[in-house]
Motif scaffolding. Sequence first.
Motif, mmCIF file in Angstrom:
data_model
loop_
_atom_site.group_PDB
_atom_site.id
_atom_site.type_symbol
_atom_site.label_atom_id
_atom_site.label_comp_id
_atom_site.label_asym_id
_atom_site.label_seq_id
_atom_site.Cartn_x
_atom_site.Cartn_y
_atom_site.Cartn_z
ATOM 1 N N GLY A 51 92.559 12.816 -0.120
ATOM 2 C CA GLY A 51 93.824 12.867 0.625
ATOM 3 C C GLY A 51 94.786 11.753 0.328
ATOM 4 O O GLY A 51 95.864 11.690 0.937
ATOM 5 N N GLU B 44 98.746 11.930 0.403
ATOM 6 C CA GLU B 44 99.182 13.247 0.895
ATOM 7 C C GLU B 44 99.762 13.130 2.308
ATOM 8 O O GLU B 44 99.265 12.360 3.134
ATOM 9 C CB GLU B 44 98.010 14.230 0.928
ATOM 10 C CG GLU B 44 97.382 14.518 -0.420
ATOM 11 C CD GLU B 44 96.188 15.458 -0.305
ATOM 12 O OE1 GLU B 44 96.012 16.077 0.778
ATOM 13 O OE2 GLU B 44 95.423 15.566 -1.277
ATOM 14 N N ASP C 120 99.893 14.269 5.921
ATOM 15 C CA ASP C 120 98.841 14.859 6.742
ATOM 16 C C ASP C 120 99.360 16.092 7.469
ATOM 17 O O ASP C 120 100.150 15.997 8.419
ATOM 18 C CB ASP C 120 98.329 13.831 7.751
ATOM 19 C CG ASP C 120 97.058 14.290 8.448
ATOM 20 O OD1 ASP C 120 96.628 15.440 8.219
ATOM 21 O OD2 ASP C 120 96.492 13.493 9.224
ATOM 22 N N ARG C 121 98.920 17.243 7.013
ATOM 23 C CA ARG C 121 99.265 18.516 7.650
ATOM 24 C C ARG C 121 98.022 19.203 8.215
ATOM 25 O O ARG C 121 98.012 20.408 8.433
ATOM 26 C CB ARG C 121 99.969 19.435 6.647
ATOM 27 C CG ARG C 121 101.293 18.877 6.113
ATOM 28 C CD ARG C 121 102.006 19.892 5.228
ATOM 29 N NE ARG C 121 103.308 19.390 4.776
ATOM 30 C CZ ARG C 121 103.500 18.678 3.683
ATOM 31 N NH1 ARG C 121 102.457 18.370 2.900
ATOM 32 N NH2 ARG C 121 104.710 18.273 3.350
ATOM 33 N N GLN D 61 95.142 19.256 6.559
ATOM 34 C CA GLN D 61 94.334 19.792 5.459
ATOM 35 C C GLN D 61 92.998 19.072 5.310
ATOM 36 O O GLN D 61 92.095 19.577 4.627
ATOM 37 C CB GLN D 61 95.114 19.762 4.133
ATOM 38 C CG GLN D 61 95.379 18.372 3.554
ATOM 39 C CD GLN D 61 96.662 17.735 4.070
ATOM 40 O OE1 GLN D 61 97.004 17.895 5.241
ATOM 41 N NE2 GLN D 61 97.371 17.032 3.187
ATOM 42 N N HIS D 62 92.859 17.903 5.925
ATOM 43 C CA HIS D 62 91.600 17.145 5.849
ATOM 44 C C HIS D 62 91.056 16.865 7.248
ATOM 45 O O HIS D 62 90.569 15.772 7.533
ATOM 46 C CB HIS D 62 91.817 15.844 5.077
ATOM 47 C CG HIS D 62 92.267 16.051 3.665
ATOM 48 N ND1 HIS D 62 91.489 16.700 2.718
ATOM 49 C CD2 HIS D 62 93.432 15.718 3.041
ATOM 50 C CE1 HIS D 62 92.146 16.740 1.568
ATOM 51 N NE2 HIS D 62 93.322 16.157 1.740
ATOM 52 N N ASP D 63 91.150 17.863 8.103
ATOM 53 C CA ASP D 63 90.704 17.705 9.484
ATOM 54 C C ASP D 63 89.275 18.183 9.712
ATOM 55 O O ASP D 63 88.828 18.290 10.857
ATOM 56 C CB ASP D 63 91.641 18.453 10.438
ATOM 57 C CG ASP D 63 92.927 17.672 10.695
ATOM 58 O OD1 ASP D 63 93.035 16.534 10.205
ATOM 59 O OD2 ASP D 63 93.823 18.200 11.387
ATOM 60 N N LYS D 64 88.551 18.466 8.643
ATOM 61 C CA LYS D 64 87.149 18.858 8.774
ATOM 62 C C LYS D 64 86.265 17.630 8.577
ATOM 63 O O LYS D 64 86.257 17.003 7.522
ATOM 64 C CB LYS D 64 86.787 19.926 7.734
ATOM 65 C CG LYS D 64 85.340 20.408 7.845
ATOM 66 C CD LYS D 64 85.025 21.467 6.795
ATOM 67 C CE LYS D 64 83.566 21.911 6.890
ATOM 68 N NZ LYS D 64 83.236 22.916 5.841
#
Length: 317
Positions: free
Chosen positions: A155, A158, A160-161, A163-166
């Motif tokens: 990330g 990038e 933060d939208r 897309q890396h919330d897992k």
Amino acid sequence: MAKGERVDSAPLISLITINYNQAVVTCQLLESTRRLKYPRFEVIVVDNASVEDPTDLIMSGNYPNVKVVVSPVNLGFSGGNNLGMQHASGDYFFFLNNDTEVTPDLLHQLLEPFQTNPKIGITCPKIRYYDHPTVIQYAGYYPLNRYTGRTWSIGLGETDRGQHDKSGLTNFAHGAAMMASRRAVEIGGAMDESFFLYYEELDWSMQIQRAGFQIYYQASALIYHKESISVGKTNPMKVYYHTRNRLLFMRRNVSGFPLFFFVLYYFCFALTKAAIVYAVKRQTAYLVALKNAVLWHFTNKIHRPEKEVFPPVIAGV
């Protein structure tokens, strides 16, 4: 902490941060700890032989549960954190850079994975840039390339939208903010102080995993990082330690043909390219730093761990 749980039953968390001639920045971090909702934490500030003792300034701020430990010598990142652990009483150690600012539920979120999985040794939050609060610096780490010695944070750069919330297992912790259980430190050991600055958290991540623990990226936890306040974007010291410690990290953690290939790649390509760039720009101090970084390896014995570890961790989360 679960709803209705007694405050005195919550694990004690020791926040450990290092100050080096940045007392005002450190106080900004301490001010942000007032936002923390977690009921049981202490803060250990290790001063790494600053020009001026920051104790009076820090204590005058009446920040919550703060202790200042003044080292007579600069122990670096790894040594400073190791000293902090010696003065910490917590069940968990939360190492965070002094140029960070916390969010209210950060400690709750970082603690959660430990309570559900006994194999977790270190948890890390999502890290965003303080000056660009929607831009990600860290959302886990990709695996190490054993032939080039390269890895990078997921990330990075990038917006933060989500897309890396897992959340999930990752390959390395990030030194700006990482929480370790006391048990993992007792079994895995303290940080190797030969690194002094840079690469120590990557080496320590390998060390903790060798001890049978895992690194976990907790996406719901968030911290903000004022990147490179202490040493600046580029300077000879940064060039020296990045050069020296990349090779040190590989010598300690990789062996056989991958290490042989890396050494060829590093000396024939990476270092040669850097030297040419510094020469063209007439950056003599950088060339000296590069030379000294390489010479260090001819005069210092490297302690190698007993075994390598490359756990089957997912590449991204």
